[in-house]
Design an enzyme around this catalytic site. Structure first.
Site, PDB file in Angstrom:
ATOM      1  N   ARG A 135      -0.914  -0.728  -8.852  1.00  0.00           N
ATOM      2  CA  ARG A 135      -2.276  -0.284  -8.532  1.00  0.00           C
ATOM      3  C   ARG A 135      -2.300   1.236  -8.610  1.00  0.00           C
ATOM      4  NH1 ARG A 135      -3.697  -1.085  -2.494  1.00  0.00           N
ATOM      5  NH2 ARG A 135      -3.840  -3.286  -3.070  1.00  0.00           N
ATOM      6  N   ASP A 175       0.853  -1.193   0.000  1.00  0.00           N
ATOM      7  CA  ASP A 175       0.000   0.000   0.000  1.00  0.00           C
ATOM      8  C   ASP A 175       0.888   1.242   0.000  1.00  0.00           C
ATOM      9  OD1 ASP A 175      -2.380  -1.375   0.082  1.00  0.00           O
ATOM     10  OD2 ASP A 175      -2.807  -0.977   2.188  1.00  0.00           O
TER      11      ASP A 175
HETATM   12  C1  LIG Z   1      -8.450  -1.427  -4.024  1.00  0.00           C
HETATM   13  C2  LIG Z   1      -8.076  -0.086  -3.473  1.00  0.00           C
HETATM   14  C3  LIG Z   1      -6.861   0.083  -2.850  1.00  0.00           C
HETATM   15  C4  LIG Z   1      -6.460   1.343  -2.378  1.00  0.00           C
HETATM   16  N1  LIG Z   1      -5.213   1.511  -1.864  1.00  0.00           N
HETATM   17  C5  LIG Z   1      -4.806   2.747  -1.504  1.00  0.00           C
HETATM   18  C6  LIG Z   1      -3.479   3.008  -1.094  1.00  0.00           C
HETATM   19  O1  LIG Z   1      -2.628   2.110  -1.018  1.00  0.00           O
HETATM   20  N2  LIG Z   1      -3.141   4.288  -0.772  1.00  0.00           N
HETATM   21  C7  LIG Z   1      -4.043   5.319  -0.840  1.00  0.00           C
HETATM   22  O2  LIG Z   1      -3.677   6.469  -0.573  1.00  0.00           O
HETATM   23  N3  LIG Z   1      -5.319   5.098  -1.204  1.00  0.00           N
HETATM   24  C8  LIG Z   1      -5.717   3.852  -1.545  1.00  0.00           C
HETATM   25  N4  LIG Z   1      -7.018   3.652  -1.952  1.00  0.00           N
HETATM   26  C9  LIG Z   1      -8.038   4.712  -1.741  1.00  0.00           C
HETATM   27  C10 LIG Z   1      -8.106   5.659  -2.922  1.00  0.00           C
HETATM   28  O3  LIG Z   1      -6.932   6.428  -2.979  1.00  0.00           O
HETATM   29  C11 LIG Z   1      -9.302   6.591  -2.807  1.00  0.00           C
HETATM   30  O4  LIG Z   1      -9.198   7.324  -1.640  1.00  0.00           O
HETATM   31  C12 LIG Z   1     -10.644   5.884  -2.823  1.00  0.00           C
HETATM   32  O5  LIG Z   1     -10.654   4.768  -3.654  1.00  0.00           O
HETATM   33  C13 LIG Z   1     -11.724   6.823  -3.325  1.00  0.00           C
HETATM   34  O6  LIG Z   1     -11.449   7.228  -4.639  1.00  0.00           O
HETATM   35  P1  LIG Z   1     -12.309   6.761  -5.907  1.00  0.00           P
HETATM   36  O7  LIG Z   1     -11.360   6.581  -7.044  1.00  0.00           O
HETATM   37  O8  LIG Z   1     -13.086   5.548  -5.576  1.00  0.00           O
HETATM   38  O9  LIG Z   1     -13.189   7.984  -6.260  1.00  0.00           O
HETATM   39  P2  LIG Z   1     -14.056   9.038  -5.425  1.00  0.00           P
HETATM   40  O10 LIG Z   1     -13.588  10.361  -5.911  1.00  0.00           O
HETATM   41  O11 LIG Z   1     -14.122   8.763  -3.964  1.00  0.00           O
HETATM   42  O12 LIG Z   1     -15.478   8.740  -6.017  1.00  0.00           O
HETATM   43  C14 LIG Z   1     -15.722   8.967  -7.393  1.00  0.00           C
HETATM   44  C15 LIG Z   1     -17.079   8.445  -7.771  1.00  0.00           C
HETATM   45  O13 LIG Z   1     -17.163   7.042  -7.482  1.00  0.00           O
HETATM   46  C16 LIG Z   1     -18.487   6.716  -7.118  1.00  0.00           C
HETATM   47  N5  LIG Z   1     -18.498   6.208  -5.726  1.00  0.00           N
HETATM   48  C17 LIG Z   1     -17.560   6.351  -4.796  1.00  0.00           C
HETATM   49  N6  LIG Z   1     -17.932   5.767  -3.639  1.00  0.00           N
HETATM   50  C18 LIG Z   1     -19.165   5.276  -3.838  1.00  0.00           C
HETATM   51  C19 LIG Z   1     -20.112   4.571  -3.040  1.00  0.00           C
HETATM   52  N7  LIG Z   1     -19.877   4.287  -1.747  1.00  0.00           N
HETATM   53  N8  LIG Z   1     -21.270   4.209  -3.601  1.00  0.00           N
HETATM   54  C20 LIG Z   1     -21.541   4.513  -4.872  1.00  0.00           C
HETATM   55  N9  LIG Z   1     -20.696   5.188  -5.689  1.00  0.00           N
HETATM   56  C21 LIG Z   1     -19.535   5.567  -5.189  1.00  0.00           C
HETATM   57  C22 LIG Z   1     -19.284   7.992  -7.218  1.00  0.00           C
HETATM   58  O14 LIG Z   1     -19.820   8.083  -8.510  1.00  0.00           O
HETATM   59  C23 LIG Z   1     -18.220   9.047  -7.013  1.00  0.00           C
HETATM   60  O15 LIG Z   1     -18.572  10.302  -7.529  1.00  0.00           O
HETATM   61  C24 LIG Z   1      -7.387   2.421  -2.479  1.00  0.00           C
HETATM   62  C25 LIG Z   1      -8.616   2.247  -3.111  1.00  0.00           C
HETATM   63  C26 LIG Z   1      -8.971   1.022  -3.616  1.00  0.00           C
HETATM   64  C27 LIG Z   1     -10.286   0.888  -4.332  1.00  0.00           C
END
Ligand SMILES: Cc1cc2nc3c(=O)[nH]c(=O)nc-3n(C[C@H](O)[C@H](O)[C@H](O)COP(=O)(O)OP(=O)(O)OC[C@H]3O[C@@H](n4cnc5c(N)ncnc54)[C@H](O)[C@@H]3O)c2cc1C
Length: 316
Positions: free
Chosen positions: A192, A142
């Site tokens: 990732r 991560d």
């Molecule tokens: C598998 C995985 C591993 C990760 N590992 C790390 C890491 O190592 N380090 C790190 O800093 N971050 C990590 N993250 C977190 C990541 O950086 C984001 O903070 C998090 O994924 C939210 O960003 P998003 O791309 O989903 O978009 P967001 O900007 O949160 O959401 C964009 C859009 O996605 C949809 N959406 C989001 N949440 C929902 C919901 N609950 N229900 C319905 N629609 C929704 C909506 O349409 C929203 O407008 C990880 C995320 C994932 C998925």
């Protein structure tokens, strides 16, 4: 700064407040609400959640919650937990061919220790990689806040000498990430790509959501055009569509990249993506240290917060 930015930074701040933390942890309903995002505290819970997701053709990556430890004993406990988890996955026939891998935060295995932290984290991560290899699976490191990026990437490079499938995480909110994508888009390299979950200063990170998304697309272009194995970690429907289009433009086969989402977030979309023949991997966090993880999820999406607060109020 608009209202949602204020809410986000407020919640990230709350994640550091021990008073709020203990109030929420003690609320009787918290456990059941938390279970939507964190299936449980023990290895057995993580294995059960894995079996359930595998039954619908989703792959998993499992994170034992905890970070920033300043206690070598705690770091050793984290390593032992990963070892136990990997052996349990192997015994249950869930880990083969990387179907269930683990995600490790280096700060949970010693990176932040004042003396020799980087070396301790490398040794600890190496031990987890060895056991993962025995279970026919692998590890993804991560990515944490920007002060750790260089150290994490240098530990990654060391680990990849012996365990070439060890995965990296890059965050599109950092200015440096396009360049890191170019460096890591090489043969066999699992990367990732996520937006990034920490509160970062403007000197190193885009502050505007649109700029973060534009950077995500530029990074995706580099990763999809490269020789590595991109892991598209986002719930954002627009970015998922763009990733699919870029992969097809590059003539990528469905097994040459994957989508990733968090446990409990958009579960129907997860199965839809898997049912369409794409690889879908779900990030399962487990353990007692669920508070900081949960606050980061709340900060990302006010709708999650409303759901959480409603549940607390209605059942107390
Ligand atoms: C598998 C995985 C591993 C990760 N590992 C790390 C890491 O190592 N380090 C790190 O800093 N971050 C990590 N993250 C977190 C990541 O950086 C984001 O903070 C998090 O994924 C939210 O960003 P998003 O791309 O989903 O978009 P967001 O900007 O949160 O959401 C964009 C859009 O996605 C949809 N959406 C989001 N949440 C929902 C919901 N609950 N229900 C319905 N629609 C929704 C909506 O349409 C929203 O407008 C990880 C995320 C994932 C998925």
């Amino acid at each position: 700064m608009d209202a949602s930015d204020l809410l986000r930074s407020g919640l990230l701040h709350l994640s550091d407040s021990s008073m709020v933390r203990s109030t929420i942890e003690k609320a009787p309903v918290s456990r059941s609400v938390v279970q939507r995002y964190v299936p449980g505290t023990d290895v057995a819970h993580a294995v059960a959640a894995t079996a359930e997701l595998r039954a619908t053709n989703r792959q998993v990556t499992i994170d034992y919650l905890g970070e920033d430890t300043l206690d070598a004993g705690q770091a050793a406990h984290t390593v032992d937990t990963y070892v136990g988890l990997l052996r349990a996955l192997k015994a249950a026939n869930l880990s083969q061919f990387g179907a269930a891998e683990v995600s490790v935060k280096l700060s949970a295995v010693g990176q932040a220790l004042p003396r020799d932290g980087e070396k301790i984290a490398l040794d600890n991560a190496r031990r987890i990689c060895e056991i993962a290899q025995e279970a026919d699976t692998t590890v993804t490191l991560d990515m944490e806040d920007h002060t750790t990026t260089d150290s994490t990437l240098s530990i990654l490079a060391e680990l990849r000498k012996d365990f070439p499938t060890t995965g990296a995480v890059l965050q599109s909110y950092l200015h440096r990430t396009e360049s890191d994508c170019r460096d890591l888009a090489t043969s066999g390299s699992r990367v990732r790509l996520c937006k990034g979950a920490y509160k970062e200063p403007a000197s190193v990170a885009y502050q505007d959501a649109e700029d973060v998304d534009l950077s995500y697309v530029r990074c995706l272009k580099i990763l999809m055009a490269g020789d590595g194995y991109p892991m598209v970690a986002s719930h954002d429907p627009r970015l998922i569509d763009i990733a699919r289009a870029l992969a097809s433009r590059q003539g990528r086969e469905p097994d040459s990249y994957e989508f990733q989402m968090l446990y409990g977030i958009r579960p129907e979309e997860q199965t839809r993506i898997a049912d369409r023949g794409h690889q879908m991997r779900v990030y399962i966090p487990f353990g007692e240290e669920w508070y900081g993880y949960l606050m980061r999820r709340m900060a990302e999406r006010p709708a999650n917060l409303q759901f959480f607060l409603r549940s607390l109020l209605s059942k107390n």
